[in-house]
Enzyme design. Structure first.
Site, PDB file in Angstrom:
ATOM      1  N   HIS A 138      11.825 -20.079  23.495  1.00  0.00           N
ATOM      2  CA  HIS A 138      10.860 -20.245  22.407  1.00  0.00           C
ATOM      3  C   HIS A 138      10.391 -18.889  21.907  1.00  0.00           C
ATOM      4  O   HIS A 138      10.250 -17.948  22.688  1.00  0.00           O
ATOM      5  CB  HIS A 138       9.668 -21.061  22.909  1.00  0.00           C
ATOM      6  CG  HIS A 138       8.822 -21.647  21.832  1.00  0.00           C
ATOM      7  ND1 HIS A 138       7.785 -20.953  21.251  1.00  0.00           N
ATOM      8  CD2 HIS A 138       8.844 -22.864  21.237  1.00  0.00           C
ATOM      9  CE1 HIS A 138       7.208 -21.724  20.344  1.00  0.00           C
ATOM     10  NE2 HIS A 138       7.828 -22.888  20.314  1.00  0.00           N
ATOM     11  N   CYS A 159       3.676 -32.476  20.820  1.00  0.00           N
ATOM     12  CA  CYS A 159       3.742 -31.096  20.344  1.00  0.00           C
ATOM     13  C   CYS A 159       2.315 -30.578  20.274  1.00  0.00           C
ATOM     14  O   CYS A 159       1.533 -30.995  19.414  1.00  0.00           O
ATOM     15  CB  CYS A 159       4.402 -30.991  18.973  1.00  0.00           C
ATOM     16  SG  CYS A 159       4.350 -29.295  18.312  1.00  0.00           S
ATOM     17  N   SER A 214      13.762 -25.225  17.357  1.00  0.00           N
ATOM     18  CA  SER A 214      12.984 -26.308  17.957  1.00  0.00           C
ATOM     19  C   SER A 214      11.567 -26.345  17.400  1.00  0.00           C
ATOM     20  O   SER A 214      10.937 -27.403  17.350  1.00  0.00           O
ATOM     21  CB  SER A 214      12.933 -26.141  19.479  1.00  0.00           C
ATOM     22  OG  SER A 214      12.195 -24.989  19.853  1.00  0.00           O
ATOM     23  N   MET A 260       5.010 -23.018  23.380  1.00  0.00           N
ATOM     24  CA  MET A 260       4.668 -24.370  22.989  1.00  0.00           C
ATOM     25  C   MET A 260       3.233 -24.663  23.433  1.00  0.00           C
ATOM     26  O   MET A 260       2.822 -24.280  24.528  1.00  0.00           O
ATOM     27  CB  MET A 260       5.614 -25.377  23.641  1.00  0.00           C
ATOM     28  CG  MET A 260       7.092 -25.107  23.360  1.00  0.00           C
ATOM     29  SD  MET A 260       7.808 -23.819  24.412  1.00  0.00           S
ATOM     30  CE  MET A 260       8.073 -24.721  25.916  1.00  0.00           C
TER      31      MET A 260
END
Length: 392
Positions: free
Chosen positions: A310, A104, A66, A314
């Site tokens: 993750h 993002c 991702s 993020m």
């Protein structure tokens, strides 16, 4: 049989924070892809190498995670008092889908650098030496972000000694400010509560803080779902049943937050909301072998993105963490020890990260003026990306 030749499109491959993606200047895209729609999505899917049933993105620029299946489109801003418009597309790895529902935060660190180098920032706003303040309009979420980009001899300074856990090599520090990540007119807590009982049929009912700051996020207590908050990727990502469980929790969280009307719609909204779990500070060894001690952090946080744990954190989720930590009573604040705080340092799989937030309460409603964190960015490759001319 005749085949259409490949076309080439000017592009730059950049790392921003702990992510990397393919950056485009809007005017460099083929005309059909300069506007939202099927052509643009198909073009970006082909650039990244999706959908790939093998899950490797071998035939494209994606990195099969991702964090590395991302695209950015920039243009000179149409918004007053802003320099650049920033549009982010999260590309699914195994499905023909580009999610435009969120930002993002990591790649935001690279937006200012790209904008300056591409001439999207007026020359008078870039000093010969010092710091360029780039005003970014984030089009996905319609928010202002300010990037402080170091400049040396009139050029973006990319090298430096700033170290960011989750990134192997040091680089120049880029301070990023997320201005008013939640407008006063918006509901920071969509349910109206700092903590809810989130009922997930067939799985259980969990205490949850559901917040819309940076990116919609559902926070859970690690202990309530059988974890300690010190887990690394392999503990969760190698178990399909666990990942399906998290996806179900995410879907029901999305419904409770009003992002979708029913759980079936969650498949078309993979980028948001995020699911994260928090715990009191505990010692652990990060994925790089670095020892993280309880004295280094205020709490531990683990977060999932696009269906997988993750490898770091993020950037947008860090905004949510910083905001929730600043508000007494949320699960994040409780895990950090409670009380009022203007910053928090949390442990993630790759190490630690500090994020600051300015939060205030007025007549019972919480607002956040800004959230600040430091990242870094670097150009990895620039030139042209090629795709078959009939791919879009």
């Amino acid at each position: 049989m005749a085949h259409v030749a490949q076309i080439k499109i000017p592009a730059t491959y950049m790392r921003g924070g702990t992510s990397k993606g393919v950056f485009f200047n809007l005017g460099d895209l083929p005309e059909a892809a300069q506007v939202p729609g099927e052509a643009r999505d198909k073009l970006l899917l082909r650039v990244i190498g999706s959908p790939d049933p093998y899950g490797k993105q071998t035939d494209g620029m994606g990195g099969a995670t991702s964090s590395t299946s991302k695209t950015v489109i920039l243009a000179k801003s149409e918004k007053a008092d802003h320099d650049v418009d920033y549009l982010f597309g999260q590309v699914s790895i195994d499905k023909p889908f580009v999610d435009w529902s969120g930002n993002c935060g990591n790649l935001t660190a690279a937006v200012g650098s790209f904008a300056i180098s591409s001439g999207l920032v007026d020359a008078e706003r870039v000093p010969d030496n010092g710091t360029a303040v780039v005003r970014i309009w984030q089009k996905n979420i319609e928010k202002t972000i300010v990037a402080h980009v170091p400049i040396t001899n009139g050029m973006v300074q990319e090298t430096g000694d700033f170290e960011l856990d989750g990134v192997t090599f040091p680089a120049a520090e880029v301070e990023v400010e997320f201005i008013s990540p939640v407008d006063p007119s918006e509901a920071m807590f969509p349910t109206g509560n700092l903590v809810d009982d989130l009922e997930v049929p067939g799985i259980g009912t969990f205490k949850a803080t559901m917040i819309n700051a940076g990116i919609p996020t559902v926070f859970l207590n690690a202990g309530d779902i059988g974890y300690t908050g010190t887990e690394l990727q392999e503990v969760i990502n190698g178990d399909p049943a666990v990942l399906e469980r998290f996806e179900t929790i995410r879907a029901y969280g999305a419904v409770h937050m009003g992002l979708i009307e029913n759980i079936e719609e969650a498949a078309a909204r993979q980028h948001t909301p995020k699911v994260a779990f928090v715990a009191n500070p505990q010692d652990y060894v990060s994925s790089s072998g670095k020892q993280v001690n309880t004295t280094d952090i205020d709490l531990n946080v683990r977060a999932l993105s696009m269906g997988k744990l993750h490898h770091a954190m993020m950037g947008t989720a860090a905004v949510a963490i910083g905001t929730a930590a600043a508000i007494p009573g949320t699960l994040v604040n409780q895990a950090a020890g409670g009380g009022e705080r203007s910053s928090v340092t949390f442990g993630h799989p790759s190490g630690t990260l500090k994020v600051g937030a300015q939060a205030s309460q007025n007549e019972g409603d919480w607002t956040v003026d800004k959230v600040v964190m430091s990242r870094s960015a670097r150009v990895l490759m620039e030139g042209w990306v090629r795709i078959p001319g009939d791919a879009f």
